[in-house]
Scaffold this active site. Sequence first.
Site: not given
Length: 386
Positions: A15-16, A20-21, A105, A129, A205
């Site tokens: 979960m970011s 989406d996540s 990554c 996600g 990122c």
Amino acid sequence: MNQKVSTKGRVVVGMSGGVDSSVTAWLLKQQGYEVIGLFMKNWDDDDDSEYCSTRQDWLDAASVADVVGVDIEAVNFAAEYKDRVFADFLREYSAGRTPNPDVLCNAEIKFRAFLDHAMSMGAEFIATGHYARVREYAHSAGPRYALLKALDETKDQSYFLHRLNQAQLSRTLFPLGEIPKTRVREIAREIGLANAGKKDSTGICFIGERPFREFLNRYLPTQPGPMMTEQGQRVGTHHGLSFYTLGQRKGLGIGGVRGRQHADGTGPVWYVARKELQTNTLVVVEGHEHPWLLAEGLAAGQASWVSGMVPEPGRYFAKTRYRQTDAPCRLDCRGPDEFILSFDDPQWAVTPGQSAVLYDGEVCLGGGIITGAFGAGQVAAGSGTE
């Protein structure tokens, strides 16, 4: 929807803090899984600066977990990220290539370090996600897994996932691969998620929204050199070959080169066409369709095949950059780690360091790192000119 009581097993969702996540976690809970959220911190350097959103992302993720009704914890993979991803990123830029750290990554952090951590928590699966799909199919040696494009091809992210292997795919769920992005945001609004309208993250990122040259300059030495045309005319000075990529148009600072204005008074549009490492020269050409920007084929190394088997030579489709239209091509392999792609139509700005990803219809077969391009004005791979 009524929440299901039965459980299909434990799944740890990355979960970011993004929509989406967040919807991924909710969907899996609705499907009957025991869901645990895991927030990954992959970058420690200057994460309190104006360009890094880690703190806000964690608050968003925790807020979503509260609404969805799942536990969440944070884990720091910054050391693994620096060793496995960022070090490679700097090596590639130092060599004049343009790497794609998101691909590495995924292979090394999100589906290796994260997967290992999730398994230590007793999880049977992990989920993210990403917009992609996994399909199980029968094989004489046991169940096998194919990586497929998302049904919403405008959001498909299989390109970034092409290095995943059978062991990783067997433990991975991609719930969003079956639904369009518009529906994802609708779901987020329907269940009252505060991040329903949150902007999608873009770019690399660890760089965030900061100027790329400013960031890279902290880690790589600046080596200015000549910016030349194909005719050998010097038209400017570059800041260092590492700061440029093939096909780049913006940031060159040579729009008004004297003596090269068009009849209507406008200046030429310049594009980066070559990096000559031995002389530290950046070669620029005029016009988007210049032959030096087109390639009839490419060579790639460090090949990774989803099935674990090298594909048969023949006709396929390929992408040499994300969001590119699938390009018809022929594949010829030179052993398990190297291959050649020959395109039906010349491809624009094929860039060493980027990924060439192969498809058979909706199935992502895998791919490799581009080492060079050839034909239609491009120099042969391995000639020493990047």
